[in-house]
Scaffold this motif. Sequence first.
Motif, short mmCIF file in Angstrom:
data_model
loop_
_atom_site.label_atom_id
_atom_site.label_comp_id
_atom_site.label_asym_id
_atom_site.label_seq_id
_atom_site.Cartn_x
_atom_site.Cartn_y
_atom_site.Cartn_z
N UNK A 1 8.66 21.58 3.34
CA UNK A 1 9.97 22.05 2.85
C UNK A 1 11.06 20.99 2.96
N UNK A 2 11.10 20.30 4.09
CA UNK A 2 12.13 19.26 4.28
C UNK A 2 11.87 18.07 3.37
N UNK A 3 10.59 17.71 3.17
CA UNK A 3 10.25 16.60 2.28
C UNK A 3 10.70 16.91 0.85
N UNK A 4 10.46 18.15 0.43
CA UNK A 4 10.84 18.54 -0.93
C UNK A 4 12.35 18.48 -1.13
N UNK A 5 13.10 18.69 -0.06
CA UNK A 5 14.56 18.68 -0.14
C UNK A 5 15.14 17.28 -0.03
N UNK A 6 14.47 16.39 0.70
CA UNK A 6 15.00 15.05 0.96
C UNK A 6 15.09 14.23 -0.32
N UNK A 7 16.04 13.30 -0.36
CA UNK A 7 16.20 12.42 -1.52
C UNK A 7 15.05 11.42 -1.61
N UNK A 8 14.61 10.93 -0.46
CA UNK A 8 13.46 10.04 -0.38
C UNK A 8 12.47 10.68 0.58
N UNK A 9 11.33 11.09 0.04
CA UNK A 9 10.34 11.81 0.85
C UNK A 9 9.05 11.00 0.88
N UNK A 10 8.72 10.47 2.05
CA UNK A 10 7.54 9.64 2.21
C UNK A 10 6.46 10.45 2.92
N UNK A 11 5.38 10.73 2.21
CA UNK A 11 4.27 11.49 2.78
C UNK A 11 3.14 10.55 3.15
N UNK A 12 2.45 10.89 4.23
CA UNK A 12 1.29 10.10 4.65
C UNK A 12 0.07 10.51 3.82
N UNK A 13 -0.67 9.53 3.36
CA UNK A 13 -1.87 9.81 2.58
C UNK A 13 -2.87 10.65 3.36
N UNK B 1 0.82 -1.21 0.00
CA UNK B 1 0.00 0.00 0.00
C UNK B 1 0.85 1.27 0.00
N UNK B 2 1.94 1.22 -0.74
CA UNK B 2 2.82 2.38 -0.89
C UNK B 2 2.97 2.66 -2.38
N UNK B 3 2.75 3.92 -2.76
CA UNK B 3 2.87 4.33 -4.16
C UNK B 3 4.17 5.10 -4.35
N UNK B 4 5.05 4.57 -5.20
CA UNK B 4 6.28 5.29 -5.55
C UNK B 4 6.00 6.11 -6.79
N UNK B 5 6.19 7.41 -6.71
CA UNK B 5 5.90 8.27 -7.84
C UNK B 5 7.00 8.23 -8.90
N UNK B 6 8.09 7.53 -8.60
CA UNK B 6 9.13 7.33 -9.61
C UNK B 6 10.01 6.17 -9.18
N UNK B 7 10.61 5.50 -10.16
CA UNK B 7 11.55 4.44 -9.85
C UNK B 7 12.78 4.99 -9.16
N UNK B 8 13.11 6.24 -9.44
CA UNK B 8 14.28 6.85 -8.81
C UNK B 8 14.11 6.96 -7.31
N UNK B 9 12.88 7.17 -6.87
CA UNK B 9 12.63 7.28 -5.44
C UNK B 9 12.96 5.97 -4.73
N UNK B 10 12.58 4.83 -5.34
CA UNK B 10 12.87 3.53 -4.73
C UNK B 10 14.37 3.29 -4.73
N UNK B 11 15.01 3.64 -5.83
CA UNK B 11 16.45 3.43 -5.91
C UNK B 11 17.17 4.29 -4.88
N UNK B 12 16.72 5.54 -4.72
CA UNK B 12 17.32 6.41 -3.72
C UNK B 12 17.12 5.83 -2.33
N UNK B 13 15.95 5.21 -2.10
CA UNK B 13 15.69 4.56 -0.81
C UNK B 13 16.70 3.45 -0.56
N UNK B 14 17.04 2.74 -1.63
CA UNK B 14 18.03 1.68 -1.49
C UNK B 14 19.41 2.21 -1.18
N UNK B 15 19.69 3.43 -1.62
CA UNK B 15 21.00 4.05 -1.37
C UNK B 15 21.02 4.90 -0.11
N UNK B 16 19.86 5.07 0.54
CA UNK B 16 19.76 5.96 1.70
C UNK B 16 20.69 5.49 2.81
#
Length: 686
Positions: free
Chosen positions: A529-541, A292-307
């Motif tokens: 602001x911090x979410x927009x700056x972070x490499x991986x930004x997870x927002x609550x629905x 139940x998580x929507x990744x808006x781009x593949x890059x976000x998942x990849x960045x999560x792997x590199x976090x």
Amino acid sequence: MKKRDVSVFNRDIIIEALLDSFRKLNPLELWRNPVIFLVEVASLIITIEFFLELSGVKKGLAWFSGWTAFWLWLTVIFSNFAESLSEIRGKARAESLKSYKTTIMAKKLESPDPNAPFVEVPSTELKKGDFVLVQEGELISGDGEIVVGAALVNEAAVTGESAPVLREAGSDRSAVLGGTKVVAGNIVVRITANPGETFLDKMISMIEGAKRRKTLNEIALEVLLVSLTVVFLLVAFNARAISEYLVAVSNRGEPMSLAVLASLFVSLAPTTIAALLPAIGIAGMDRLFRRNVIALSGRAIEAAGDANVLLLDKTGTITLGNRMASEFIPVGNHSFEDCVWTAMIASIADETPEGKSIMELAKKTLGVRSDALPRNVKVIPFTPETKMSGVEVDGHSYRKGAFSAVRDYIQKLGGEVPHQVEVVVAKIAMSGGTPLVVVKDKEVIGVVALKDVLKQGIKARLARLRSMGIKSIMITGDNPLTAAAIAKEAGVDDFVAEAKPEDKLKLVKELQAQGYVVAMTGDGTNDAPALAQADVAVAMNAGTQAAREAANIIDLDSDPSKLLDIVEVGKSMLITRGTLTTFSIANDIAKYFVIVPASVAPIYPDLNKLNILHLENPYIAILSAVIFNALVIPALTPLALKGAFYKPISPGRLFLYNLLVYGLGGIIAPFVFIKLIYHLIELFVR
């Protein structure tokens, strides 16, 4: 939300993927995967050669060319199948969401006043900024923010969870989604998205994996694969010229046929990883959607792997979110019973989780039933100015609140706060609790200790992150003493207390400047602001529109602790890519000892020393290698879709593990299976 069965072995999906595999044979579509495109070109050339040999126009072994062409075409189809299977699974999930896209009749208001006149219009005609009235039992007509009222909303259409959630104006839980249903309450919603731009539309678009953009690592890997392919293409071209020269000099054998050259090229080129690479990225998004998580781009998942740094909010992520009353501490000459009774009366009208926990603990401690409590009370609600709440009953005032607020309150009434109260408050704060001072009239009776309850297993999960080399930082608005105690109990590496929005943004920038890949969660406008700056930004629905727009990953369940799951999926995706690349290259090394001696030994017998499998018939040996090269793709497709086994170990140990399992295994497997295929073909040839 009812979801279609999208397992790897679902019959309908497999059939659909197979049909799509043939549609993808179109060169105009296949050229996006250069390695497999060249395999298709080789397949076409060998097919033509087969018919020429079959008709007698050209001299050669038609059976060898025919079977080689057949398995080369299968190599291309199996490659298309892996990508099609991952795409169709994603599209199948999207179809389950499309069923909720219905036209709703909306009560459009002229102003945010719920009593203002309204006109009914189709939801497709609503525009950003419109106000709509949604009453109990009605569907919300579009994405928006509640500007008036509060309601229980059933979000099953989006999250799949049937339990309704509270949404109210003026809070970080004011965002609502089109297609969800108001179970109780009436609200006025300001529409925040035009038709076709709703969150549901975006989800459907992102889930349909065909539109997924390639990540930087994928692009880099593709460049490597294309470079290797070009090298082996040159090797194949030069092999033809060398074979002609050796035949002319030695008067032995015949120059390599096109079928042999194509087999040499396809077997040595990195076809396995090239075939599975598209499926790995799409499957990563699919695995997140299953959670139940929507990744808006593949890059976000990849960045999560590199976090390597995670910024975790305390409340709801590390702790359960609701502080619970744990202890009553009387002060001065007041008895324990006086302290408990005063805290209970002050909390009669408090509907917050903290207030309810005080009532429950007090009733249990004193053995008091609800019907024994006073009924005619005047409620004193909590306000940001007073930072206290309570009631007035029988001419007495009962209050509870933060120490500083209570001190100011009593001093205004002409009373004094004993020093003992400050000592008790400091002790509770140092232990990680939250103190609430309880007052009767203008005298402090005691202190209630509220304790943040850690989420079950959170300490172990943070330890797992640490073993991956990921630093965890807790962000909280609590005072430093409370924050330090919770941080120690949970096992986080660091913490930031009394954090304001600008502090969060500053911290993200500082960490990125130090070379860290930063991931964080947030649900409020102050997190945007911090979410927009972070490499991986997870927002609550369930969070605000601003937070969702700033994020690149949306958690439909609004569970901040899922950030840990997202990181693990990202790591798994990167490791899957690495393991399959290792396996593919190791395969090529093994196939070298089959293809090269079989191709050249008839002309240059000395190279037969490389024939360590002792395969006597060179044509059957080459065909065996081609067949293995084709079959290994569907064999590894489930691994590409499911993800490689991942353990939170150091990069050095992980590299050694992959080298031993997939590197050594990738060398051994071709020898075993090519030998087996060789003997099976010999049975039919005989």
